[in-house]
Motif scaffolding. Structure first.
Motif: not given
Length: 255
Positions: A205-206, A226-229, A159-164, A215-218
């Motif tokens: 991500v959740s 790879r993303h695991i939802e 659940g880490s912020p990637v954007v912003g 969306n900011a966590a993607q």
């Protein structure tokens, strides 16, 4: 891509973390699974948390005979508690000047300390490290992986912020009230992503995350991600046995 903090109704869903705690306790009462041969693991806590928050995950990893250790840097306050100036940052950061500096580059300064720590431990253990970071801890893990591909085997973010930076999290309002320019931080982080991370990344991500905007966590910057939802709470991610299973499988795959 629509970027925004998580909707307010998601914050209520964070109460699911209490259930995660109960399921965690039941999981730890079970007989541990087989040993996993993998690189040493370093655990990085989220904003406001210390190594104590990562102890259940650490204990679970050790039950599988995985060398797991904390980050050794105390409570994660995004560098806001560390005395510094912009001039103290590593040369690899390209930072715009800012008037009335209030610690906006604290994350960058703390990242530099994490980078030094990861390199030191990797050399001492004579092995690359796998980094597992919860929330802001995952953002810090990304920066270590960006700068230290020869020392980091892989990165797992929860659940880490990637954007912003903090802009699309529930912390944005509190930081703005303190006079911290979250728009300036967003701009610096966007520029940082021009230096692509080469280390493999698994981003959990959740869509119902109540702390970090989905969306900011993607990660739309890295080619090796790879993303695991998973429909889990943000606060419960380091405690959730289903998340643990993803972590174990990811570590096992990297053997």
């Amino acid at each position: 891509m629509n970027l925004s903090p998580p909707p307010s109704h998601n914050l209520f869903k964070e109460t699911r973390a209490a259930g995660d705690l109960a399921h965690m306790a039941l999981r730890l009462l079970r007989k541990p699974g087989p040993a996993i041969q993998t690189d040493p693991v370093m655990l990085l806590p989220g904003f406001g948390a210390s190594e104590r928050a990562m102890r259940p995950l650490k204990h679970m990893l050790k039950r599988h005979k995985i060398h797991a250790e904390g980050w050794g840097l105390g409570r994660n306050l995004a560098g806001l508690n560390l005395r510094h100036t912009i001039d103290d940052l590593r040369p690899s950061w390209s930072i715009d000047p800012i008037e009335n500096y209030r610690g906006e580059a604290g994350f960058a300064y703390l990242s530099d300390r994490v980078i030094e720590r990861v390199k030191q431990r990797s050399e001492q253990l004579e092995s690359k490290l796998s980094l597992i970071g919860w929330s802001l801890g995952g953002s810090l893990a990304r920066e270590a992986g960006r700068e230290l591909p020869d020392y980091v085997q892989q990165i797992i973010t929860l659940g880490s912020p990637v954007v912003g930076g903090p802009k699309y999290t529930t912390a944005a309002g509190r930081m703005s009230k303190r006079g911290i320019d979250v728009d300036w931080i967003e701009k610096q982080m966007q520029r940082r992503e021009q230096w692509q991370i080469q280390v493999p990344i698994t981003a959990i991500v959740s869509p119902s995350d109540g702390i970090v905007g989905f969306n900011a966590a993607q990660d739309r910057f890295s080619s090796n991600v790879r993303h695991i939802e998973m429909n889990v709470s943000h606060l419960g991610m380091p405690l959730n046995p289903k998340v643990w299973d993803v972590i174990l499988n990811t570590l096992n795959e990297a053997r």
